[in-house]
Design a protein around this motif. Structure first.
Motif, PDB file in Angstrom:
ATOM      1  N   ASP A 368       0.839  -1.207   0.000  1.00  0.00           N
ATOM      2  CA  ASP A 368       0.000   0.000   0.000  1.00  0.00           C
ATOM      3  C   ASP A 368       0.872   1.255   0.000  1.00  0.00           C
ATOM      4  N   ALA A 369       1.900   1.233   0.852  1.00  0.00           N
ATOM      5  CA  ALA A 369       2.808   2.382   0.957  1.00  0.00           C
ATOM      6  C   ALA A 369       3.557   2.603  -0.352  1.00  0.00           C
ATOM      7  N   ALA A 370       3.982   1.512  -0.970  1.00  0.00           N
ATOM      8  CA  ALA A 370       4.762   1.621  -2.209  1.00  0.00           C
ATOM      9  C   ALA A 370       3.909   2.204  -3.335  1.00  0.00           C
ATOM     10  N   VAL A 371       2.637   1.812  -3.400  1.00  0.00           N
ATOM     11  CA  VAL A 371       1.769   2.340  -4.453  1.00  0.00           C
ATOM     12  C   VAL A 371       1.504   3.836  -4.219  1.00  0.00           C
ATOM     13  N   LEU A 372       1.299   4.218  -2.955  1.00  0.00           N
ATOM     14  CA  LEU A 372       1.116   5.648  -2.657  1.00  0.00           C
ATOM     15  C   LEU A 372       2.374   6.436  -3.036  1.00  0.00           C
ATOM     16  N   PHE A 373       3.533   5.880  -2.750  1.00  0.00           N
ATOM     17  CA  PHE A 373       4.804   6.546  -3.069  1.00  0.00           C
ATOM     18  C   PHE A 373       4.947   6.701  -4.584  1.00  0.00           C
ATOM     19  N   ALA A 374       4.633   5.635  -5.325  1.00  0.00           N
ATOM     20  CA  ALA A 374       4.737   5.690  -6.792  1.00  0.00           C
ATOM     21  C   ALA A 374       3.804   6.748  -7.361  1.00  0.00           C
ATOM     22  N   ARG A 375       2.613   6.893  -6.769  1.00  0.00           N
ATOM     23  CA  ARG A 375       1.609   7.812  -7.326  1.00  0.00           C
ATOM     24  C   ARG A 375       1.758   9.235  -6.825  1.00  0.00           C
ATOM     25  N   THR A 376       2.666   9.448  -5.872  1.00  0.00           N
ATOM     26  CA  THR A 376       2.916  10.819  -5.412  1.00  0.00           C
ATOM     27  C   THR A 376       4.327  11.247  -5.823  1.00  0.00           C
ATOM     28  N   GLU A 377       5.326  10.531  -5.359  1.00  0.00           N
ATOM     29  CA  GLU A 377       6.709  10.903  -5.678  1.00  0.00           C
ATOM     30  C   GLU A 377       7.143  10.416  -7.060  1.00  0.00           C
ATOM     31  N   GLY A 378       6.431   9.420  -7.609  1.00  0.00           N
ATOM     32  CA  GLY A 378       6.712   8.987  -8.974  1.00  0.00           C
ATOM     33  C   GLY A 378       7.702   7.848  -9.103  1.00  0.00           C
ATOM     34  N   ILE A 379       8.251   7.379  -7.988  1.00  0.00           N
ATOM     35  CA  ILE A 379       9.271   6.327  -8.060  1.00  0.00           C
ATOM     36  C   ILE A 379       8.685   4.988  -7.610  1.00  0.00           C
ATOM     37  N   ILE A 380       8.906   3.956  -8.418  1.00  0.00           N
ATOM     38  CA  ILE A 380       8.468   2.605  -8.070  1.00  0.00           C
ATOM     39  C   ILE A 380       9.584   1.940  -7.270  1.00  0.00           C
ATOM     40  N   PRO A 383      10.480  -4.068  -3.389  1.00  0.00           N
ATOM     41  CA  PRO A 383       9.647  -4.580  -2.296  1.00  0.00           C
ATOM     42  C   PRO A 383      10.339  -4.446  -0.928  1.00  0.00           C
ATOM     43  N   GLU A 384      11.673  -4.584  -0.904  1.00  0.00           N
ATOM     44  CA  GLU A 384      12.393  -4.392   0.350  1.00  0.00           C
ATOM     45  C   GLU A 384      12.185  -2.963   0.846  1.00  0.00           C
ATOM     46  N   THR A 385      12.429  -2.009  -0.080  1.00  0.00           N
ATOM     47  CA  THR A 385      12.342  -0.593   0.257  1.00  0.00           C
ATOM     48  C   THR A 385      10.951  -0.213   0.754  1.00  0.00           C
ATOM     49  N   SER A 386       9.933  -0.935   0.285  1.00  0.00           N
ATOM     50  CA  SER A 386       8.559  -0.591   0.677  1.00  0.00           C
ATOM     51  C   SER A 386       8.381  -0.678   2.193  1.00  0.00           C
ATOM     52  N   THR A 392       7.847   5.066   7.293  1.00  0.00           N
ATOM     53  CA  THR A 392       7.870   6.519   7.117  1.00  0.00           C
ATOM     54  C   THR A 392       6.445   7.079   7.171  1.00  0.00           C
ATOM     55  N   ILE A 393       5.528   6.395   6.506  1.00  0.00           N
ATOM     56  CA  ILE A 393       4.138   6.856   6.507  1.00  0.00           C
ATOM     57  C   ILE A 393       3.544   6.751   7.912  1.00  0.00           C
ATOM     58  N   GLN A 394       3.868   5.681   8.626  1.00  0.00           N
ATOM     59  CA  GLN A 394       3.415   5.573  10.017  1.00  0.00           C
ATOM     60  C   GLN A 394       3.910   6.764  10.842  1.00  0.00           C
ATOM     61  N   GLU A 395       5.169   7.116  10.675  1.00  0.00           N
ATOM     62  CA  GLU A 395       5.752   8.227  11.436  1.00  0.00           C
ATOM     63  C   GLU A 395       5.161   9.571  11.026  1.00  0.00           C
ATOM     64  N   ALA A 396       4.879   9.714   9.727  1.00  0.00           N
ATOM     65  CA  ALA A 396       4.294  10.979   9.251  1.00  0.00           C
ATOM     66  C   ALA A 396       2.876  11.146   9.807  1.00  0.00           C
ATOM     67  N   LYS A 397       2.144  10.044   9.882  1.00  0.00           N
ATOM     68  CA  LYS A 397       0.794  10.103  10.450  1.00  0.00           C
ATOM     69  C   LYS A 397       0.844  10.401  11.943  1.00  0.00           C
TER      70      LYS A 397
END
Lengths: 462, 462
Positions: A368-380, A383-386, A392-397
């Motif tokens: 879920d996080a990886a798809v949000l990242f791809a659709r906002t920051e543009g980078i795919i 799977p490890e990096t996800s 990061t998203i948990q911390e931002a929330k």
């Protein structure tokens, strides 16, 4: 607003940072089969002496040879980005920065150490390196480095990946490496396994055994083995990531980082970004440093700090590390690089000292996080990096809930263009989480009982 | 020695260069079905008026809107490298430089115009873009751009590629685009083809027809079509590549470039690097500018300058360009992006004026060049890009023969990590060249006979 910072070649860090110099409790030594500490000489058939010296060094700063810098320049310094589009999507007061290690030719942070290892081996007169690879990220990085430095390279690739991920194999071949499926007919270890199980899909444990055997039995004496994570010298070579990040944040006028995040399988990309900040923390800085692992392979969050082998076949020395037991076989998550039972001794010791706060996250949340990242920051992302993205998203929330303007830095350790099969299965709804029952972990820890125990030094200072 | 030059964000070019302003003979207009010039209004159902204005503009410099720059900053300015390792391998006195467009998230130069087109469409109130894609490089670039700008994106992907290259499709889906196989049941054009040929592998010609139909028949009026090459505004958006390169060469102290090279299918990556240097040539500089095409699709080297349709179905206006005839079906070489019967009118006109020296190279020589590049410079190039590499190597060898210290600049238009299947077949010895018999070309040129002819203005000034 500036959202991306390059450094010029003359601004690249010229020394690696060695956390071993600053750990409150000295790192405990690897042990041999007799339970006594391994001496450097005992490692000499496997690694060249110049790398063994780095492995045991407690010097804080180690010069990066000019020739290695000359090769790293091909893609380094890697850019530091501010993820303003992700921030906006999350409506968070947090500021999110990331290093983009995906810009290297093989697409990940792995060549940072592959180049260094190949160079030191060459200096020592070595002409050929052997290694193992699972999904292929490490194997392709070493193939790339050997190609540049004119070394032969032999990669034992776990058979199931060799068959299922042919593109990684072609990358290695394009860089001139000899990549074969493991188990193979080329080693005793391989032949024995094939005799018993002709249809085995292979495993990282078997491939390590084959790669080490191929190195130590080569009669020319000109072949050594190379490992892409876990060991101290590998963590050392990766610290260029965090050292660059500090210079780049400085250029942006960022005075303080509150949270540092990286995914951790063997620990190298995490350590690379985080160790220079661990140094700050040791020196009193308030900073939360989070290595992230899959919930289905919870080495740091549910396993003990123990002495254990690095491989299933027990060919490696005993290392002091968090370990799920060398027999543990992780569930088939797509983040192949995080499917490892152990953890870098340096990362492990830093956890013991209370310097790091490990976290485990399930596969589905990571995609879920990886798809949000791809659709906002543009980078795919890989799977490890996800896993770093999800944390990061948990911390931002959390920053939003707390109303705090935190600064978060994470490592975009690699792109996912060679791993799109996982995204496909995610979109098809074919992926799942793998919660791990307590009994299963208990069982996998059994073999640790008969091994020596490290002293768990908790200073409680942080 | 410095081998790589970044530019900071504040050094990025802030205007595009429009070659139409400087061509000795004005560009001839596109013609409608009646043989009369197309007016901007006639294109309005297909493209937004702000892009149509750029398409017909003869202004020399066109400001790049700040918001577009803000998006380009995610990966631009792209690095300029000196290929010292390739130079060494070739033992050439030539100095070889290249722009690395492979660092963009979709991995090629295509997002330079995808982002601009998506932005102008959004400004014009458009909410959805349609396009076609063959191998998938353009479709994924437009999916990326639409994802960033919050536009819907619909990609008609040639069925055979849709089935054979599933990873490109997953890239597009990851960026939120709707990618379907063409011919599809969603358009009249698709349904008619499927009725006649239910098992057709599809073609770019059919996919263009479907994408244009899907745009112009959308009753909301909020959908337009987007094209990734050939047109003037696409060439314009790509000139940021060459303009950056000039600043970077300046930083390196390179006073003069002798040879500029790019591969050319529709012409956009070539034009992007070369047009700012074509301007120098028009102003008297001695410089050789070489667009490179496959010998098996010899648009520039064996076809006439003619008026022809851009697609097989003859839905597009007649464009003044080098063309093998709109019925021409190129042999199945791996460089899918170069399998096009026509050529950008701007590139074509520059050839007519004698400003460019087109060259054709066979597939096998290109793969040889790509493997040498991977094993020296470390980057695995796209099959299209390998044509620029092969010409660069030819020029470097020529410089050696002549004993001249020439400076060569080429465009590394994209990485080949999504196209490793071609490398595999090359290593397996399964690839071949496709020499094109004269009769075949003659036959494919037949349909041009009944179309209007452009005036071929050869000024002979260069």
């Amino acid at each position: 607003m500036t959202t991306k910072v390059f450094l010029n070649e003359d601004e690249i860090p010229r020394q690696w940072y060695n956390l071993a110099a600053d750990l409150p409790t000295p790192l405990q030594p690897p042990l041999g089969p007799d339970g006594n500490p391994i001496t450097p000489d005992m490692l000499a058939p496997v690694f060249p002496m110049n790398l063994i010296e780095q492995e045991v060094s407690t010097e804080r700063w180690i010069d990066i040879p000019e020739e290695i810098l000359g090769i790293l320049y091909r893609w380094r310094p890697s850019p530091l980005h501010r993820a303003i589009h992700l921030e906006k999507a999350l409506d968070t007061p947090a500021k999110i920065y990331y290093k983009n290690e995906g810009v290297s030719p093989p697409g990940s942070h792995k060549p940072n150490t592959a180049v260094a290892q190949a160079w030191y081996n060459k200096q020592f007169g070595i002409e050929k390196l052997t290694t193992e690879t699972g999904a292929g990220q490490w194997g392709s990085a070493l193939a790339f480095a050997c190609s540049i430095l004119g070394l032969e390279c032999k990669v034992f690739m776990v058979r199931i990946s060799f068959d299922q991920k042919p593109f990684r194999k072609i990358m290695m071949q394009t860089w001139g490496a000899d990549c074969i499926a493991s188990p193979s007919e080329e080693t005793n270890a391989g032949r024995e396994i094939l005799k018993k199980m002709p249809d085995t899909p292979g495993s990282l444990g078997i491939a390590i055994s084959e790669a080490v055997e191929a190195a130590v039995t080569d009669k020319s004496g000109k072949t050594r083995y190379s490992l892409g994570s876990v060991l101290n010298h590998v963590m050392l070579h990766q610290t260029i990531i965090g050292l660059e990040a500090k210079k780049q944040l400085d250029k942006l006028g960022v005075k303080k980082v509150d949270v540092v995040i990286g995914c951790a399988g063997g620990g190298s990309n995490f350590a690379g970004l985080a160790f220079p900040f661990v140094n700050d923390k040791i020196n009193g800085a308030e900073i939360e440093i989070i290595p992230v692992e899959p919930t289905s392979c919870p080495t740091m969050t549910r396993a003990p700090f123990a002495y254990d082998h690095g491989d299933i076949a027990k060919m490696t020395p005993l290392l002091p590390m968090y370990s799920l037991g060398h027999d543990f076989v992780p569930p088939p998550i797509h983040a192949g690089g995080l499917r490892y039972h152990g953890m870098s001794p340096l990362v492990s010791q830093a956890i013991v000292e209370g310097l790091l706060k490990p976290r485990a996250i399930h596969q589905m949340e990571c995609y879920d996080a990886a798809v949000l990242f791809a659709r906002t920051e543009g980078i795919i992302a890989a799977p490890e990096t996800s896993h770093a993205l999800a944390a990061t998203i948990q911390e931002a929330k959390k920053a939003k809930e707390e109303g705090k303007e935190k600064t978060i830095l994470f490592n975009m350790s690699g792109h996912g263009l060679m791993d799109l099969g996982g995204y496909e299965r995610f979109f098809q709804g074919a992926l799942e989480d793998y919660p791990l029952p307590e009994e299963e972990i208990k069982k996998s820890l059994e073999p640790l009982k008969d091994l020596p125990k490290p002293s768990t030094a908790k200073t409680g200072k942080w």
